[in-house]
Write an enzyme that holds these catalytic residues in place. Structure first.
Site, short mmCIF file in Angstrom:
data_model
loop_
_atom_site.label_atom_id
_atom_site.label_comp_id
_atom_site.label_asym_id
_atom_site.label_seq_id
_atom_site.Cartn_x
_atom_site.Cartn_y
_atom_site.Cartn_z
CE LYS A 157 78.19 17.26 33.38
NZ LYS A 157 79.27 17.62 34.34
CB SER A 206 82.23 25.52 27.93
OG SER A 206 81.80 25.58 29.26
CD GLU A 256 75.43 24.71 45.41
OE1 GLU A 256 74.80 25.02 44.41
OE2 GLU A 256 75.23 25.24 46.53
N GLY A 270 79.36 29.86 44.65
CA GLY A 270 78.15 29.64 43.84
C GLY A 270 77.22 28.68 44.55
CG ASP A 275 73.01 27.63 42.29
OD1 ASP A 275 74.24 27.53 42.25
OD2 ASP A 275 72.24 26.82 41.74
CB SER A 285 82.54 14.43 39.75
OG SER A 285 83.19 15.65 40.03
C1 LIG Z 1 79.22 18.32 35.38
C2 LIG Z 1 80.16 18.03 36.48
C3 LIG Z 1 79.78 18.16 37.84
C4 LIG Z 1 78.40 18.62 38.25
O1 LIG Z 1 77.42 17.74 37.80
P1 LIG Z 1 75.87 18.21 37.75
O2 LIG Z 1 75.14 17.04 37.25
O3 LIG Z 1 75.80 19.41 36.86
O4 LIG Z 1 75.52 18.58 39.16
C5 LIG Z 1 80.70 17.82 38.80
N1 LIG Z 1 81.96 17.43 38.49
C6 LIG Z 1 82.36 17.31 37.21
C7 LIG Z 1 83.75 16.86 36.94
C8 LIG Z 1 81.48 17.61 36.16
O5 LIG Z 1 81.90 17.50 34.89
#
Ligand SMILES: *Cc1c(COP(=O)(O)O)cnc(C)c1O
Length: 322
Positions: free
Chosen positions: A56, A81, A207, A211, A213, A307
């Protein structure tokens, strides 16, 4: 939704230039044990090793870099959060602008402390009685802050796409690529890079099973809203995709898959014990789904997007012990 101007791969390329020297170029890791077990070649893009512990930072820094001098002076506001809060707070500090982060009162103390540690001005609210989006919008209006949402924003999407761009540039084309999915900023940005650099690669969003969706939206052709799902994957507890993200996902993604909490824990265990990687539950969504597709992936080259790694160690241990 024909009025949306969707980001393109050129925006991902421009984002990569902006974040250069600020974001890490994270490593791509492989495991022989896993490759033998699955009979394919798996490349892990390790964004758990990114600054502040998740991809992010890429989208946050890209979005804030594009502010005008007036916007910089007033600063940014975000509601989150989780990892988006830290990404915005850190990016704002690096770019020398004030950041206000709206977080639930009962958010983990460690997350509030981390956000404050990056210099964010944290404002808390009661998640049962107050609407965070309204609070964010009110603050933006009152103080002239620019609101940066966690996923449904072209600059955020383009920034998130830079990690997949790095992956393809490093390892070449892939047959399949598994990407965690919450609100879809990561998946839609990754889709732009995938379609430009490895056009025939099967691209899957993953997902939490509780959840799904995004899966329902993808299959029905319109955005489905759900209640906040109960899952250990706290980074993917979103209730719906965004307008930009849904449009990009439905154009470029091959399918949306799911993983259960138990499968996430098994994936976390494998990554920790065999690969020495600490991955947060949400960060394991792609890996967990890939492991279930062993038969289809035989002999293929497979990308797995890791991620994030932000899970406190006590929680990590109790999840693995439980
Ligand atoms: C935010 C996040 C996601 C999901 O990302 P989106 O862009 O909301 O789909 C996946 N893994 C981690 C570690 C995140 O912080």
């Amino acid at each position: 939704m024909n009025t949306l101007t969707l980001p393109t791969f050129e925006d991902v390329v421009a984002a990569a230039e902006r974040i250069k020297g600020h974001a890490h170029k994270t490593p791509v890791i492989t495991s022989r044990t896993l490759n033998e077990e699955l009979g394919c070649e798996v490349f892990f893009k390790c964004e758990n090793l990114q600054r502040m512990g998740a991809f992010k930072f890429r989208g946050g820094f890209n979005a804030l870099s594009k502010f005008t001098p007036e916007q910089r002076k007033a600063g940014v506001v975000a509601f989150s959060s989780g990892n988006h809060a830290q990404a915005i707070a850190l990016s704002a500090r690096l770019l020398g602008m004030p950041a206000t982060i709206v977080m639930p009162q009962d958010a983990p103390a460690a997350k509030i402390a981390a956000t404050r540690g990056y210099g964010g001005n944290v404002i808390t609210y009661d998640r049962y009685t107050e609407d965070r989006e309204q609070i964010g919008r009110d603050l933006a209006e009152k103080h002239g802050y620019t609101l940066i949402p966690p996923y449904d924003h072209p600059d955020v999407i383009a920034g998130q796409g830079t990690a997949a761009k790095e992956l393809f540039e490093e390892v070449g084309e892939l047959d399949a690529f598994f990407v965690p999915l919450g609100g879809g900023g990561l998946l839609s940005g990754s889709a732009l890079a995938t379609r430009a650099l490895s056009p025939n690669c099967k691209l899957y969003g993953v997902e939490p099973e509780a959840g799904n969706d995004g899966q329902q939206s993808f299959r029905s052709g319109s955005i489905v809203h759900i209640d906040t799902p109960k899952t250990i994957a706290d980074g993917a507890q979103t209730q719906h995709l965004g307008n930009y993200t849904f449009e990009l996902i439905r154009r470029h993604v091959d399918d949306i898959l799911t993983a259960s909490d138990a499968e996430l824990v098994e994936a976390m265990r494998f990554a920790a014990s065999r690969m020495k990687l600490v991955i947060e539950p949400t960060g394991c969504l792609g890996f967990a789904a890939a492991r279930k597709m062993k038969e289809q992936l035989k002999g293929k080259r497979v990308g797995v997007f890791v991620s994030g790694g932000n899970v406190d160690i006590e929680r990590f241990c109790s999840l693995l012990a439980g």
